[in-house]
Design a protein around this motif. Structure first.
Motif, mmCIF file in Angstrom:
data_model
loop_
_atom_site.group_PDB
_atom_site.id
_atom_site.type_symbol
_atom_site.label_atom_id
_atom_site.label_comp_id
_atom_site.label_asym_id
_atom_site.label_seq_id
_atom_site.Cartn_x
_atom_site.Cartn_y
_atom_site.Cartn_z
ATOM 1 N N SER A 36 -11.942 -5.338 6.889
ATOM 2 C CA SER A 36 -10.782 -6.206 6.713
ATOM 3 C C SER A 36 -9.536 -5.349 6.497
ATOM 4 O O SER A 36 -9.448 -4.597 5.528
ATOM 5 C CB SER A 36 -10.984 -7.133 5.504
ATOM 6 O OG SER A 36 -9.765 -7.738 5.133
ATOM 7 N N LYS A 37 -8.575 -5.450 7.399
ATOM 8 C CA LYS A 37 -7.344 -4.664 7.270
ATOM 9 C C LYS A 37 -6.570 -5.024 6.007
ATOM 10 O O LYS A 37 -6.040 -4.148 5.324
ATOM 11 C CB LYS A 37 -6.464 -4.880 8.508
ATOM 12 C CG LYS A 37 -7.007 -4.250 9.781
ATOM 13 C CD LYS A 37 -6.040 -4.454 10.941
ATOM 14 C CE LYS A 37 -6.574 -3.793 12.210
ATOM 15 N NZ LYS A 37 -5.657 -3.993 13.354
ATOM 16 N N ASN A 38 -6.496 -6.325 5.698
ATOM 17 C CA ASN A 38 -5.755 -6.754 4.510
ATOM 18 C C ASN A 38 -6.397 -6.235 3.231
ATOM 19 O O ASN A 38 -5.710 -5.762 2.315
ATOM 20 C CB ASN A 38 -5.665 -8.281 4.464
ATOM 21 C CG ASN A 38 -4.745 -8.839 5.521
ATOM 22 O OD1 ASN A 38 -3.825 -8.157 5.990
ATOM 23 N ND2 ASN A 38 -4.982 -10.069 5.937
ATOM 24 N N LEU A 39 -7.724 -6.327 3.151
ATOM 25 C CA LEU A 39 -8.414 -5.840 1.960
ATOM 26 C C LEU A 39 -8.309 -4.329 1.859
ATOM 27 O O LEU A 39 -8.085 -3.778 0.772
ATOM 28 C CB LEU A 39 -9.885 -6.276 1.986
ATOM 29 C CG LEU A 39 -10.713 -5.936 0.737
ATOM 30 C CD1 LEU A 39 -10.069 -6.520 -0.512
ATOM 31 C CD2 LEU A 39 -12.137 -6.448 0.889
ATOM 32 N N ASP A 40 -8.442 -3.641 2.979
ATOM 33 C CA ASP A 40 -8.275 -2.188 2.987
ATOM 34 C C ASP A 40 -6.899 -1.790 2.457
ATOM 35 O O ASP A 40 -6.768 -0.826 1.698
ATOM 36 C CB ASP A 40 -8.433 -1.644 4.407
ATOM 37 C CG ASP A 40 -9.890 -1.365 4.753
ATOM 38 O OD1 ASP A 40 -10.768 -1.801 3.984
ATOM 39 O OD2 ASP A 40 -10.135 -0.731 5.791
ATOM 40 N N ARG A 41 -5.900 -2.534 2.867
ATOM 41 C CA ARG A 41 -4.533 -2.249 2.422
ATOM 42 C C ARG A 41 -4.424 -2.350 0.899
ATOM 43 O O ARG A 41 -3.802 -1.511 0.234
ATOM 44 C CB ARG A 41 -3.556 -3.222 3.101
ATOM 45 C CG ARG A 41 -2.084 -2.886 2.857
ATOM 46 C CD ARG A 41 -1.170 -3.872 3.558
ATOM 47 N NE ARG A 41 -1.430 -3.913 4.994
ATOM 48 C CZ ARG A 41 -1.885 -4.984 5.646
ATOM 49 N NH1 ARG A 41 -2.147 -6.098 4.987
ATOM 50 N NH2 ARG A 41 -2.093 -4.929 6.945
ATOM 51 N N ASN A 42 -5.054 -3.382 0.329
ATOM 52 C CA ASN A 42 -5.004 -3.578 -1.116
ATOM 53 C C ASN A 42 -5.854 -2.562 -1.870
ATOM 54 O O ASN A 42 -5.496 -2.142 -2.977
ATOM 55 C CB ASN A 42 -5.433 -5.004 -1.472
ATOM 56 C CG ASN A 42 -4.383 -6.031 -1.085
ATOM 57 O OD1 ASN A 42 -3.201 -5.700 -0.979
ATOM 58 N ND2 ASN A 42 -4.794 -7.261 -0.877
ATOM 59 N N ILE A 43 -6.967 -2.154 -1.269
ATOM 60 C CA ILE A 43 -7.788 -1.103 -1.877
ATOM 61 C C ILE A 43 -6.986 0.194 -1.959
ATOM 62 O O ILE A 43 -6.984 0.888 -2.981
ATOM 63 C CB ILE A 43 -9.088 -0.885 -1.073
ATOM 64 C CG1 ILE A 43 -10.012 -2.095 -1.228
ATOM 65 C CG2 ILE A 43 -9.809 0.381 -1.541
ATOM 66 C CD1 ILE A 43 -11.229 -2.064 -0.318
ATOM 67 N N LYS A 44 -6.284 0.517 -0.893
ATOM 68 C CA LYS A 44 -5.479 1.739 -0.865
ATOM 69 C C LYS A 44 -4.332 1.668 -1.872
ATOM 70 O O LYS A 44 -4.009 2.663 -2.531
ATOM 71 C CB LYS A 44 -4.940 1.977 0.549
ATOM 72 C CG LYS A 44 -6.030 2.402 1.532
ATOM 73 C CD LYS A 44 -5.529 2.447 2.967
ATOM 74 C CE LYS A 44 -6.665 2.808 3.922
ATOM 75 N NZ LYS A 44 -6.246 2.774 5.336
ATOM 76 N N LYS A 45 -3.736 0.479 -2.024
ATOM 77 C CA LYS A 45 -2.676 0.305 -3.025
ATOM 78 C C LYS A 45 -3.212 0.581 -4.420
ATOM 79 O O LYS A 45 -2.559 1.232 -5.243
ATOM 80 C CB LYS A 45 -2.116 -1.124 -2.964
ATOM 81 C CG LYS A 45 -1.184 -1.411 -1.818
ATOM 82 C CD LYS A 45 -0.686 -2.845 -1.911
ATOM 83 C CE LYS A 45 0.232 -3.197 -0.743
ATOM 84 N NZ LYS A 45 0.663 -4.625 -0.832
ATOM 85 N N ALA A 46 -4.406 0.056 -4.684
ATOM 86 C CA ALA A 46 -5.027 0.247 -5.995
ATOM 87 C C ALA A 46 -5.338 1.724 -6.238
ATOM 88 O O ALA A 46 -5.001 2.275 -7.301
ATOM 89 C CB ALA A 46 -6.305 -0.590 -6.102
ATOM 90 N N ILE A 47 -5.957 2.371 -5.275
ATOM 91 C CA ILE A 47 -6.354 3.769 -5.430
ATOM 92 C C ILE A 47 -5.131 4.673 -5.558
ATOM 93 O O ILE A 47 -5.146 5.658 -6.306
ATOM 94 C CB ILE A 47 -7.246 4.202 -4.253
ATOM 95 C CG1 ILE A 47 -8.608 3.494 -4.361
ATOM 96 C CG2 ILE A 47 -7.436 5.722 -4.235
ATOM 97 C CD1 ILE A 47 -9.555 3.777 -3.209
ATOM 98 N N ASN A 48 -4.058 4.334 -4.871
ATOM 99 C CA ASN A 48 -2.839 5.142 -4.939
ATOM 100 C C ASN A 48 -2.190 5.121 -6.317
ATOM 101 O O ASN A 48 -1.368 5.994 -6.632
ATOM 102 C CB ASN A 48 -1.825 4.675 -3.885
ATOM 103 C CG ASN A 48 -2.203 5.120 -2.491
ATOM 104 O OD1 ASN A 48 -2.966 6.065 -2.312
ATOM 105 N ND2 ASN A 48 -1.682 4.434 -1.485
#
Length: 212
Positions: free
Chosen positions: A39-51
């Protein structure tokens, strides 16, 4: 063609879901480099969290996998996997990352953390009940004003060591069954920093030390 770019992803084919031991969800069946789910949207939010995490914490969870869940978000300690609803935002993801951190660093057995968790709770008087808006199977600690959310009050039947919420030898409450205490504090540290600092300065300082 000026938008074209080479994709450096690769696919690793896994055995059919039915053949994978104790797999709960028929979701991600491949792994892509630099991506977490399909999921591109979920991936985007995972990356936001990890960043939002410092480098040492990123390394700590580097081997943690992320998968899409159909029922609820949770961290699978045994398999070191974070299961997320497809619409999870970065702060819900940070909550689950908090569970991964408390597990990997064994914070739930740290004497300092245990003292902070119990601080302000009268464990000799058991004040638990259901909270409106949650299922009847969910029980919550109703005393004290240090909690930053209702969910942080959630009481489980057993703690991580399979000790029950009530010590039947002296009939005291087992605060370790407040299984969302650290993870909700961890989420709040990033989402509502001032609220956590005002409501539970000891947990705030503890998380700050963990992140150093």
């Amino acid at each position: 063609m000026h938008h074209y770019h080479h994709c450096r992803s690769y696919i690793v084919y896994l055995p059919p879901i039915a053949k994978q031991e104790k797999t709960e969800y028929n979701n991600v069946d491949y792994i892509r480099k630099n991506n977490y789910t399909n999921s591109k949207n979920l991936d985007r939010n995972i990356k936001k969290a990890i960043n939002k995490l410092p480098e040492k914490i990123r390394k700590l969870i580097n081997d943690t996998t992320f998968e899409i869940s159909k029922s609820n978000s949770y961290y699978d300690r045994k398999n070191n996997a974070i299961h997320l609803l497809s619409d999870s935002n970065e702060y819900e993801i940070l909550h689950e990352i908090g569970h991964a951190i408390e597990t990997k660093l064994d914070l739930l057995h740290d004497k300092k953390y245990i003292e902070i968790q119990q601080n302000g709770l009268n464990i000799k008087e058991i004040h638990t009940d259901n909270i409106k808006g949650y299922g009847k199977e969910n029980e919550f600690w109703l005393d004290g004003n240090k909690f930053i959310s209702e969910y942080q009050r959630r009481v489980y039947e057993q703690d991580i060591d399979e000790n029950y919420k009530l010590n039947y030898l002296d009939f005291t409450f087992n605060p370790k069954t407040l299984g969302e205490y650290f993870s909700e504090g961890f989420r709040c540290y990033f989402e509502e920093n001032k609220l956590l600092k005002r409501k539970d300065i000891n947990l705030y300082n503890y998380i700050k030390e963990v992140l150093k």
